[in-house]
Design an enzyme around this catalytic site. Sequence first.
Site, PDB file in Angstrom:
ATOM      1  CB  SER A 144      35.118  80.990 -32.691  1.00  0.00           C
ATOM      2  OG  SER A 144      35.995  79.629 -32.249  1.00  0.00           O
ATOM      3  CE  LYS A 180      35.659  77.422 -29.998  1.00  0.00           C
ATOM      4  NZ  LYS A 180      36.172  78.287 -30.782  1.00  0.00           N
TER       5      LYS A 180
END
Length: 593
Positions: free
Chosen positions: A388, A190
């Site tokens: 996401s 991430k």
Amino acid sequence: WRAFWASILAYIVLSIIAIVFINVIIFSISSSFLINKELKIKENTVLEMNLNFKIGERKGVETTNNFNNPFVISYGIQDIKNTIEKASEDDNIKGILLNFNSANIGMSNMDDLRSSIAKFKSKNKFVIAYSESYSLGAYYLTSVADEIFLYPEGVVDFRGLSSEIMFFKNALDDLGVDVKVVRGSNNIYKSAVEPFMYDKMSPDNREQITKLLNDIWRNIIHKIKDERDISLEKLNEIADSLYCYNAAGCLNYKLIDNLIYRDQLDSIMKSKITLEENDDINMVSFKKYLKKSQRKNTIKEITKKGNIAIVYAVGEIISGESQEGKMGSETIVKAINKAKNDSLIKAVVLRVNSPGGSALASDVIWRALELTKKEKPVVVSMGDLAASGGYYISCGADRIFAGSNTITGSIGVFGVIPNLENMLNEKVGITFDRVETNEHASFSVFSPLDKKEMDIIQKGVDEIYTTFITKVAQGRDGLKKNDVNEIARGRVWSGKEALDLELIDEIGDMNSAINYAANKVGIETDKVEILEYPERKNDEFMELLSELEFNGKVDHELNELIADFHKYYKTIIKPTYNRERYLTLFPFEIKIY
């Protein structure tokens, strides 16, 4: 009093005159618009497609930062594909001339457009390309043409793909800004927050970007190979060795078919449609043909009836109402509920093109779709990007379609908490003091976090990540929670890779999703009637203004450095002021022009 009432009367009279004047202008524009709207397509017509218009997910009008041209129409990729299909069935249209040097659209939409042009070509109609130069994206798009021509002094920018990220860590240290970053405990991929943590890519981020770029590059050169009959090895050699730094190299290595001047192009097109040298070619702008097709669909849109609903979930995900370039959970949920409650609507197609955003807003949209699934099928069509939070809202669908080059995944969570206290104190001389009723009441960007507060935030991030992978496992039959965790951790995937990992169900475009939804509820594909949500407001008037064709070029680009910093500010730093502490956001951008 006499002066007062005289002023009031004058104000009223002037207001009436102004209103009448404005209405006269609008009526004149409208009349001109209506009179000139009919476009006659003559025999032996060639459509010239130069992409001098903005392409988005759906048609709309956007404001610009150019005073000379304050409005610009954005045409939906689906509308463009439908127009190409219509042109393929129009006997008066003999071919398409692709005439552009760049293609500023996403890879998945580019693939869709390329496929539509290939279908047009299969109807015994010609497609030729000509430009003074070709960017990589433009060349990939035009490689489907029968013949590709280049200006004798032009070039094809065929050098491969790259992705560059700006890092702010050293600058923030020099300014005295402390940024606390919290990611899911194993969300090592991430990487949206890495510019605030490091001065270069982490090994994990470099690994995922390398893999993603190689996947996309492999998809690109495979399709070029099929059309141009150049081996994959040779295409990579051309890119690595910069053989196409000039026009002669482009011709020698068969990226193009010939070097010609623009005036020589007419003779080639005339030979395609068996015209004599003295005959005129009927050239029509693809944009005008597109507008003509759009106007014929207006009556259908006004009826507000359909049997398949398309809900466009486009842009960064935020709470509340949608804004330009952002989808608000309140707006999208309202649209989903309208489709759910309309008895004429038999299935819902969610078109997702989003990098994610607020974790809370994503969950609100997910819940609305789960409730809709209980009453009618929900099918997702992924565009260029469904990562996401964009994947969060997609994961529960009955079926998910994506393009080979769609970027998806990025299943992870992070939070960013800047502390500006030292910078403002040491650089500007501003200090802060506060009074609290309880130990952790302030939680301000102008004070540091203590260990307990950091631990709580980390716990919150981990809980949201657990919720995320749990919902993915629930929505993706065959995947267990541990399976999702292994392929998640914030990592991004191409659509082709996502299919192998069972994160999506099928490679396909929006038509594939619509046809699947129609078959699911027993609607014949030729009987499909589309109704689009959310409803667009005030676009008619703005579109009318945009028809004026203001002088001046629309300039959407800021200085690249400022633009990159602003991107991180508005998507990562700014939400912390609005208490959007937990984000599910795609980590970086890949643009192919």
